[in-house]
Enzyme design. Structure first.
Site, PDB file in Angstrom:
ATOM      1  N   CYS A 198      46.355  27.686  41.425  1.00 47.75           N
ATOM      2  CA  CYS A 198      46.519  26.230  41.431  1.00 47.75           C
ATOM      3  C   CYS A 198      45.192  25.598  41.836  1.00 47.75           C
ATOM      4  O   CYS A 198      44.569  26.002  42.814  1.00 47.75           O
ATOM      5  CB  CYS A 198      47.580  25.797  42.437  1.00 47.75           C
ATOM      6  SG  CYS A 198      47.479  24.035  42.759  1.00 47.75           S
ATOM      7  N   SER A 224      26.879  40.175  23.128  1.00 45.66           N
ATOM      8  CA  SER A 224      25.666  39.527  22.595  1.00 45.66           C
ATOM      9  C   SER A 224      24.630  39.389  23.714  1.00 45.66           C
ATOM     10  O   SER A 224      23.513  38.928  23.490  1.00 45.66           O
ATOM     11  CB  SER A 224      26.027  38.142  22.045  1.00 45.66           C
ATOM     12  OG  SER A 224      26.516  37.329  23.124  1.00 45.66           O
ATOM     13  N   CYS A 278      51.553  22.956  39.412  1.00 45.90           N
ATOM     14  CA  CYS A 278      51.900  23.762  40.585  1.00 45.90           C
ATOM     15  C   CYS A 278      53.234  23.293  41.170  1.00 45.90           C
ATOM     16  O   CYS A 278      53.478  22.078  41.283  1.00 45.90           O
ATOM     17  CB  CYS A 278      50.779  23.608  41.611  1.00 45.90           C
ATOM     18  SG  CYS A 278      51.120  24.374  43.190  1.00 45.90           S
ATOM     19  N   GLN A 296      32.965  41.908  30.771  1.00 43.51           N
ATOM     20  CA  GLN A 296      33.026  40.435  30.737  1.00 43.51           C
ATOM     21  C   GLN A 296      34.385  40.002  30.199  1.00 43.51           C
ATOM     22  O   GLN A 296      34.683  38.817  30.141  1.00 43.51           O
ATOM     23  CB  GLN A 296      31.914  39.881  29.838  1.00 43.51           C
ATOM     24  CG  GLN A 296      30.520  40.300  30.275  1.00 43.51           C
ATOM     25  CD  GLN A 296      29.480  39.953  29.256  1.00 43.51           C
ATOM     26  OE1 GLN A 296      28.941  38.860  29.246  1.00 43.51           O
ATOM     27  NE2 GLN A 296      29.181  40.895  28.372  1.00 43.51           N
ATOM     28  N   ASN A 297      35.188  40.976  29.787  1.00 41.02           N
ATOM     29  CA  ASN A 297      36.460  40.673  29.138  1.00 41.02           C
ATOM     30  C   ASN A 297      37.558  40.431  30.167  1.00 41.02           C
ATOM     31  O   ASN A 297      37.523  40.968  31.259  1.00 41.02           O
ATOM     32  CB  ASN A 297      36.861  41.816  28.186  1.00 41.02           C
ATOM     33  CG  ASN A 297      35.805  42.039  27.118  1.00 41.02           C
ATOM     34  OD1 ASN A 297      34.995  41.141  26.851  1.00 41.02           O
ATOM     35  ND2 ASN A 297      35.780  43.218  26.537  1.00 41.02           N
ATOM     36  N   ILE A 298      38.527  39.609  29.770  1.00 44.60           N
ATOM     37  CA  ILE A 298      39.602  39.201  30.697  1.00 44.60           C
ATOM     38  C   ILE A 298      40.942  39.791  30.257  1.00 44.60           C
ATOM     39  O   ILE A 298      41.988  39.434  30.768  1.00 44.60           O
ATOM     40  CB  ILE A 298      39.705  37.651  30.697  1.00 44.60           C
ATOM     41  CG1 ILE A 298      39.984  37.135  29.264  1.00 44.60           C
ATOM     42  CG2 ILE A 298      38.452  37.021  31.281  1.00 44.60           C
ATOM     43  CD1 ILE A 298      40.273  35.644  29.181  1.00 44.60           C
ATOM     44  N   GLY A 321      29.466  45.971  22.557  1.00 41.66           N
ATOM     45  CA  GLY A 321      30.164  44.756  22.108  1.00 41.66           C
ATOM     46  C   GLY A 321      29.830  43.501  22.881  1.00 41.66           C
ATOM     47  O   GLY A 321      30.718  42.693  23.152  1.00 41.66           O
ATOM     48  N   HIS A 360      34.228  38.352  34.790  1.00 43.92           N
ATOM     49  CA  HIS A 360      34.633  36.996  34.343  1.00 43.92           C
ATOM     50  C   HIS A 360      36.113  36.761  34.590  1.00 43.92           C
ATOM     51  O   HIS A 360      36.712  35.876  33.998  1.00 43.92           O
ATOM     52  CB  HIS A 360      34.296  36.795  32.854  1.00 43.92           C
ATOM     53  CG  HIS A 360      32.825  36.643  32.631  1.00 43.92           C
ATOM     54  ND1 HIS A 360      32.241  36.670  31.393  1.00 43.92           N
ATOM     55  CD2 HIS A 360      31.799  36.476  33.513  1.00 43.92           C
ATOM     56  CE1 HIS A 360      30.927  36.520  31.517  1.00 43.92           C
ATOM     57  NE2 HIS A 360      30.637  36.414  32.793  1.00 43.92           N
ATOM     58  N   CYS A 386      46.001  23.525  45.545  1.00 40.16           N
ATOM     59  CA  CYS A 386      46.259  24.170  46.855  1.00 40.16           C
ATOM     60  C   CYS A 386      45.975  25.658  46.846  1.00 40.16           C
ATOM     61  O   CYS A 386      46.290  26.361  47.793  1.00 40.16           O
ATOM     62  CB  CYS A 386      47.725  23.932  47.229  1.00 40.16           C
ATOM     63  SG  CYS A 386      48.861  24.800  46.122  1.00 40.16           S
TER      64      CYS A 386
HETATM   65  N1  APR Z   1      31.879  46.446  17.309  1.00 38.94           N
HETATM   66  C1  APR Z   1      30.623  46.154  17.732  1.00 38.94           C
HETATM   67  N2  APR Z   1      30.189  44.887  17.971  1.00 38.94           N
HETATM   68  C2  APR Z   1      31.082  43.885  17.766  1.00 38.94           C
HETATM   69  C3  APR Z   1      32.395  44.097  17.304  1.00 38.94           C
HETATM   70  C4  APR Z   1      32.784  45.455  17.079  1.00 38.94           C
HETATM   71  N3  APR Z   1      34.023  45.793  16.651  1.00 38.94           N
HETATM   72  N4  APR Z   1      33.010  42.892  17.183  1.00 38.94           N
HETATM   73  C5  APR Z   1      32.104  41.948  17.566  1.00 38.94           C
HETATM   74  N5  APR Z   1      30.957  42.541  17.908  1.00 38.94           N
HETATM   75  C6  APR Z   1      29.745  41.918  18.454  1.00 38.94           C
HETATM   76  C7  APR Z   1      29.447  40.521  17.962  1.00 38.94           C
HETATM   77  O1  APR Z   1      28.655  40.565  16.787  1.00 38.94           O
HETATM   78  C8  APR Z   1      28.674  39.927  19.143  1.00 38.94           C
HETATM   79  O2  APR Z   1      27.295  40.218  19.048  1.00 38.94           O
HETATM   80  O3  APR Z   1      29.997  41.762  19.839  1.00 38.94           O
HETATM   81  C9  APR Z   1      29.238  40.665  20.353  1.00 38.94           C
HETATM   82  C10 APR Z   1      30.172  39.795  21.176  1.00 38.94           C
HETATM   83  O4  APR Z   1      29.377  38.782  21.754  1.00 38.94           O
HETATM   84  P1  APR Z   1      30.083  37.469  22.359  1.00 38.94           P
HETATM   85  O5  APR Z   1      31.099  36.968  21.411  1.00 38.94           O
HETATM   86  O6  APR Z   1      28.989  36.559  22.817  1.00 38.94           O
HETATM   87  O7  APR Z   1      30.884  38.027  23.626  1.00 38.94           O
HETATM   88  P2  APR Z   1      30.311  38.379  25.048  1.00 38.94           P
HETATM   89  O8  APR Z   1      28.950  38.960  24.968  1.00 38.94           O
HETATM   90  O9  APR Z   1      31.355  39.139  25.737  1.00 38.94           O
HETATM   91  O10 APR Z   1      30.212  36.911  25.715  1.00 38.94           O
HETATM   92  C11 APR Z   1      29.950  36.842  27.085  1.00 38.94           C
HETATM   93  O11 APR Z   1      30.471  34.499  27.079  1.00 38.94           O
HETATM   94  O12 APR Z   1      31.764  32.656  26.648  1.00 38.94           O
HETATM   95  C12 APR Z   1      31.480  33.613  27.564  1.00 38.94           C
HETATM   96  O13 APR Z   1      33.032  34.257  29.185  1.00 38.94           O
HETATM   97  C13 APR Z   1      32.704  34.442  27.846  1.00 38.94           C
HETATM   98  O14 APR Z   1      32.727  36.728  28.616  1.00 38.94           O
HETATM   99  C14 APR Z   1      32.231  35.866  27.604  1.00 38.94           C
HETATM  100  C15 APR Z   1      30.724  35.733  27.709  1.00 38.94           C
HETATM  101 ZN    ZN Z   2      49.176  23.672  44.231  1.00 37.28          ZN
END
Ligand code: APR
Ligand code: ZN
Length: 270
Positions: free
Chosen positions: A134, A202, A160, A108-110, A200, A126, A137
């Site tokens: 843009c 939620s 743009c 889910q990470n960018i 990592g 994500h 266009c």
């Molecule tokens: N090790 C283990 N767990 C960790 C650590 C770590 N070092 N650091 C943070 N965490 C846990 C947090 O406690 C939390 O439960 O990782 C989880 C991260 O959850 P979120 O912050 O909700 O991130 P994520 O699950 O990726 O969110 C999903 O939500 O807002 C959107 O697009 C955004 O991709 C994201 C999506």
């Molecule tokens: Zn444009």
């Protein structure tokens, strides 16, 4: 094995056994795997959505209405994103792919830290912070082109060159659809896998939060490594509430130890 409680050591051993004996394990990661690289997560302690309202700063309707709010947040977070380096958690998953234990990472990470750590099969459901589009266009821009524009024009949001509409990083905001190929491929992998290693996250944002349900419905098992509870903990085979940067390398180490024992049993002359 580094200082861990006995129960956690047993769980690392069990997770290593599950992964070693799996046939098509995959990993599903969230922002928590990157916090040890200095990138804040969203819902953990001090996370971005605990300080900024997602409905204002992370929602596509508000971006269209007023992109400056999103860009002001991006201006604060982007430097950490662009300067971040992979941490031992990312390297551990890249090594598990190298060992042919996990077949892909769904993230889910960018932040592209999985790729920087050496993971090859990575599905960014994500989007990715290094590409910009843009809104008018659909012209596409690289991160460096946009950084140069921001430096030169000192104007937020960057506009743009072709149609002067605001630019948007190619990341999925709330209310936007996910990239089709990545999410369909991720659903297919989640359905097929016998072990999903979740690190990592939620598990609170659909449709990604449904992926572990695809695995469970086909008899697959979940291993959750997260420093806070998730709503799927009671359905997981193993839950280790600890830092991914510590646990994932320990799982790799334990798999290698088990492989050595297996090899010795198969060929005692070794
Ligand atoms: N090790 C283990 N767990 C960790 C650590 C770590 N070092 N650091 C943070 N965490 C846990 C947090 O406690 C939390 O439960 O990782 C989880 C991260 O959850 P979120 O912050 O909700 O991130 P994520 O699950 O990726 O969110 C999903 O939500 O807002 C959107 O697009 C955004 O991709 C994201 C999506
Ligand atoms: Zn444009």
């Amino acid at each position: 094995m580094a200082i861990l409680k006995l129960t956690e050591r047993k769980k690392v051993h069990h997770a290593a056994e599950l992964l070693l004996n799996s046939s098509n394990a995959i990993a599903l990661t969230g922002a928590g795997i990157s916090t040890e690289s200095g990138i804040p997560d969203f819902r953990g302690e001090g996370g971005i959505w605990t300080r900024y309202k997602p409905e204002i700063y992370g929602n596509i309707k508000n971006f269209i209405r007023d992109p400056t709010k999103f860009w002001k947040l991006a201006e604060k977070v982007a430097p950490k994103l662009f300067s971040a380096e992979p941490n031992p958690g990312h390297y551990a998953l890249a090594e598990l792919e190298d060992m042919d234990i996990i077949k892909a990472v769904i993230t889910q990470n960018i932040d592209e830290l999985h790729q920087k750590a050496g993971s090859v099969i990575v599905y960014e459901v994500h989007g990715n912070i290094n590409r910009f589009t843009c809104f008018g266009c659909r012209a596409s821009y690289t991160k460096d082109q946009v950084m140069r524009k921001l430096k030169k024009e000192k104007h937020y949001p960057p506009l743009c060159d072709m149609c002067s509409a605001p630019l948007k990083p190619s990341v999925v905001l709330f209310g936007e659809s996910l990239p089709t190929f990545e999410i369909y491929q991720s659903q297919a992998l989640a359905e097929k896998t016998d072990v999903m290693l979740i690190a990592g996250s939620s598990l609170s944002v659909d449709p990604v939060a449904d992926l572990p349900l695809y695995t469970l419905s086909n008899g697959g098992k979940l291993i959750i490594v997260n420093d806070a509870p998730t709503h799927l903990d009671e359905r997981a085979e193993i839950v280790i509430n600890h830092k991914t940067g510590k646990i994932l390398p320990l799982i790799v180490e334990e798999i290698k130890r088990l492989q050595t024992i297996q090899n010795e049993e198969q060929d005692p002359s070794n």
